[in-house]
Design a protein around this motif. Structure first.
Motif, PDB file in Angstrom:
ATOM      1  N   THR A   9       0.840  -1.197   0.000  1.00 34.64           N
ATOM      2  CA  THR A   9       0.000   0.000   0.000  1.00 34.64           C
ATOM      3  C   THR A   9       0.874   1.246   0.000  1.00 34.64           C
ATOM      4  O   THR A   9       2.001   1.238   0.487  1.00 34.64           O
ATOM      5  CB  THR A   9      -0.927   0.045   1.229  1.00 34.64           C
ATOM      6  OG1 THR A   9      -0.133  -0.026   2.412  1.00 34.64           O
ATOM      7  CG2 THR A   9      -1.900  -1.109   1.218  1.00 34.64           C
ATOM      8  N   ARG A  10       0.348   2.308  -0.529  1.00 34.58           N
ATOM      9  CA  ARG A  10       1.053   3.580  -0.628  1.00 34.58           C
ATOM     10  C   ARG A  10       0.592   4.502   0.494  1.00 34.58           C
ATOM     11  O   ARG A  10      -0.602   4.652   0.726  1.00 34.58           O
ATOM     12  CB  ARG A  10       0.759   4.217  -1.982  1.00 34.58           C
ATOM     13  CG  ARG A  10       1.326   5.573  -2.193  1.00 34.58           C
ATOM     14  CD  ARG A  10       2.772   5.492  -2.591  1.00 34.58           C
ATOM     15  NE  ARG A  10       3.277   6.855  -2.732  1.00 34.58           N
ATOM     16  CZ  ARG A  10       4.499   7.214  -2.489  1.00 34.58           C
ATOM     17  NH1 ARG A  10       5.389   6.326  -2.159  1.00 34.58           N
ATOM     18  NH2 ARG A  10       4.879   8.446  -2.601  1.00 34.58           N
ATOM     19  N   ASN A  11       1.539   5.110   1.215  1.00 34.36           N
ATOM     20  CA  ASN A  11       1.244   6.104   2.235  1.00 34.36           C
ATOM     21  C   ASN A  11       1.790   7.435   1.708  1.00 34.36           C
ATOM     22  O   ASN A  11       2.971   7.736   1.858  1.00 34.36           O
ATOM     23  CB  ASN A  11       1.908   5.716   3.558  1.00 34.36           C
ATOM     24  CG  ASN A  11       1.518   6.623   4.693  1.00 34.36           C
ATOM     25  OD1 ASN A  11       1.197   7.785   4.485  1.00 34.36           O
ATOM     26  ND2 ASN A  11       1.559   6.093   5.904  1.00 34.36           N
ATOM     27  N   ARG A  17       5.973   3.367   0.716  1.00 38.05           N
ATOM     28  CA  ARG A  17       5.138   2.201   0.475  1.00 38.05           C
ATOM     29  C   ARG A  17       5.290   1.281   1.680  1.00 38.05           C
ATOM     30  O   ARG A  17       6.392   1.114   2.191  1.00 38.05           O
ATOM     31  CB  ARG A  17       5.598   1.464  -0.780  1.00 38.05           C
ATOM     32  CG  ARG A  17       5.365   2.259  -2.026  1.00 38.05           C
ATOM     33  CD  ARG A  17       6.124   1.712  -3.200  1.00 38.05           C
ATOM     34  NE  ARG A  17       5.720   0.347  -3.552  1.00 38.05           N
ATOM     35  CZ  ARG A  17       6.365  -0.383  -4.454  1.00 38.05           C
ATOM     36  NH1 ARG A  17       7.422   0.102  -5.065  1.00 38.05           N
ATOM     37  NH2 ARG A  17       5.960  -1.595  -4.732  1.00 38.05           N
ATOM     38  N   GLU A  18       4.200   0.690   2.105  1.00 38.64           N
ATOM     39  CA  GLU A  18       4.220  -0.242   3.229  1.00 38.64           C
ATOM     40  C   GLU A  18       3.939  -1.627   2.679  1.00 38.64           C
ATOM     41  O   GLU A  18       2.922  -1.853   2.038  1.00 38.64           O
ATOM     42  CB  GLU A  18       3.194   0.192   4.272  1.00 38.64           C
ATOM     43  CG  GLU A  18       3.554   1.550   4.848  1.00 38.64           C
ATOM     44  CD  GLU A  18       2.451   2.205   5.643  1.00 38.64           C
ATOM     45  OE1 GLU A  18       1.323   1.677   5.665  1.00 38.64           O
ATOM     46  OE2 GLU A  18       2.722   3.251   6.240  1.00 38.64           O
ATOM     47  N   THR A  49      16.794   2.925   0.840  1.00 46.39           N
ATOM     48  CA  THR A  49      15.450   3.471   1.042  1.00 46.39           C
ATOM     49  C   THR A  49      14.520   2.464   1.713  1.00 46.39           C
ATOM     50  O   THR A  49      13.381   2.781   2.008  1.00 46.39           O
ATOM     51  CB  THR A  49      14.824   3.918  -0.293  1.00 46.39           C
ATOM     52  OG1 THR A  49      14.720   2.794  -1.161  1.00 46.39           O
ATOM     53  CG2 THR A  49      15.639   5.011  -0.948  1.00 46.39           C
ATOM     54  N   VAL A  50      15.012   1.252   1.972  1.00 48.00           N
ATOM     55  CA  VAL A  50      14.203   0.187   2.556  1.00 48.00           C
ATOM     56  C   VAL A  50      14.496   0.070   4.046  1.00 48.00           C
ATOM     57  O   VAL A  50      15.649   0.039   4.458  1.00 48.00           O
ATOM     58  CB  VAL A  50      14.491  -1.164   1.860  1.00 48.00           C
ATOM     59  CG1 VAL A  50      13.695  -2.281   2.515  1.00 48.00           C
ATOM     60  CG2 VAL A  50      14.182  -1.082   0.379  1.00 48.00           C
ATOM     61  N   VAL A  51      13.432   0.006   4.855  1.00 47.38           N
ATOM     62  CA  VAL A  51      13.565  -0.221   6.294  1.00 47.38           C
ATOM     63  C   VAL A  51      12.774  -1.474   6.623  1.00 47.38           C
ATOM     64  O   VAL A  51      11.555  -1.526   6.423  1.00 47.38           O
ATOM     65  CB  VAL A  51      13.026   0.971   7.116  1.00 47.38           C
ATOM     66  CG1 VAL A  51      13.074   0.666   8.601  1.00 47.38           C
ATOM     67  CG2 VAL A  51      13.802   2.223   6.791  1.00 47.38           C
ATOM     68  N   GLY A  66       7.065 -10.956   7.289  1.00 44.35           N
ATOM     69  CA  GLY A  66       7.579  -9.699   7.794  1.00 44.35           C
ATOM     70  C   GLY A  66       6.920  -8.506   7.146  1.00 44.35           C
ATOM     71  O   GLY A  66       6.051  -8.633   6.285  1.00 44.35           O
ATOM     72  N   SER A  67       7.367  -7.325   7.579  1.00 47.98           N
ATOM     73  CA  SER A  67       6.870  -6.076   7.008  1.00 47.98           C
ATOM     74  C   SER A  67       8.033  -5.122   6.836  1.00 47.98           C
ATOM     75  O   SER A  67       9.023  -5.180   7.572  1.00 47.98           O
ATOM     76  CB  SER A  67       5.790  -5.465   7.895  1.00 47.98           C
ATOM     77  OG  SER A  67       6.325  -5.132   9.152  1.00 47.98           O
ATOM     78  N   ALA A  68       7.901  -4.259   5.845  1.00 48.42           N
ATOM     79  CA  ALA A  68       8.954  -3.292   5.539  1.00 48.42           C
ATOM     80  C   ALA A  68       8.318  -2.018   5.011  1.00 48.42           C
ATOM     81  O   ALA A  68       7.137  -2.002   4.630  1.00 48.42           O
ATOM     82  CB  ALA A  68       9.913  -3.867   4.504  1.00 48.42           C
ATOM     83  N   ARG A  69       9.108  -0.966   5.020  1.00 47.31           N
ATOM     84  CA  ARG A  69       8.679   0.317   4.470  1.00 47.31           C
ATOM     85  C   ARG A  69       9.709   0.756   3.430  1.00 47.31           C
ATOM     86  O   ARG A  69      10.911   0.705   3.688  1.00 47.31           O
ATOM     87  CB  ARG A  69       8.539   1.346   5.583  1.00 47.31           C
ATOM     88  CG  ARG A  69       7.427   0.982   6.546  1.00 47.31           C
ATOM     89  CD  ARG A  69       7.247   2.010   7.623  1.00 47.31           C
ATOM     90  NE  ARG A  69       8.317   1.971   8.623  1.00 47.31           N
ATOM     91  CZ  ARG A  69       8.325   1.183   9.685  1.00 47.31           C
ATOM     92  NH1 ARG A  69       7.363   0.342   9.890  1.00 47.31           N
ATOM     93  NH2 ARG A  69       9.317   1.242  10.550  1.00 47.31           N
ATOM     94  N   ILE A  70       9.222   1.187   2.281  1.00 53.60           N
ATOM     95  CA  ILE A  70      10.091   1.630   1.191  1.00 53.60           C
ATOM     96  C   ILE A  70       9.812   3.104   0.946  1.00 53.60           C
ATOM     97  O   ILE A  70       8.713   3.473   0.529  1.00 53.60           O
ATOM     98  CB  ILE A  70       9.831   0.825  -0.090  1.00 53.60           C
ATOM     99  CG1 ILE A  70      10.015  -0.666   0.197  1.00 53.60           C
ATOM    100  CG2 ILE A  70      10.742   1.291  -1.208  1.00 53.60           C
ATOM    101  CD1 ILE A  70       9.564  -1.569  -0.929  1.00 53.60           C
TER     102      ILE A  70
END
Length: 99
Positions: A9-11, A17-18, A49-51, A66-70
């Motif tokens: 999804t886009r924030n 992006r999540e 840029t990835v966490v 898992g989950s990540a944020r880009i």
């Protein structure tokens, strides 16, 4: 390693992006750096840029969720993310011996 994105999804407010994912692997559990590199390559973005937020494994199963944020840029990532998440999983630099 088989990588599957289950949610993307886009924030727009935080310019990121999540992503939720599942990873199937053989042998030992991959390191956070390996998972980050694989996710960045799959999503066609820079690794800086990835966490990677969470990585969960279950006993006896060669599967990881898992989950990540880009983020759109490294600057946006540094503004929003907590410091410990940025340094988690990064190999420590060896201190010079004899000092």
């Amino acid at each position: 390693m088989e990588f599957e994105v289950t949610r993307d999804t886009r924030n727009a407010l935080l310019k990121r992006r999540e992503v939720d994912f599942e990873l199937r692997f053989e042998g030992p559990t991959p390191s956070r750096m390996q998972v980050t590199g694989k996710l960045a390559a799959m999503m066609n973005v820079a690794e800086n840029t990835v966490v990677l937020d969470t990585m969960k494994t279950r006993f006896g199963v060669m599967e990881l969720s898992g989950s990540a944020r880009i983020y759109d840029s490294e600057e946006e990532r540094n503004k929003v993310e907590r410091g410990y998440l940025l340094t988690r999983g990064v190999p420590k630099a060896k201190e010079e011996e004899g000092a």
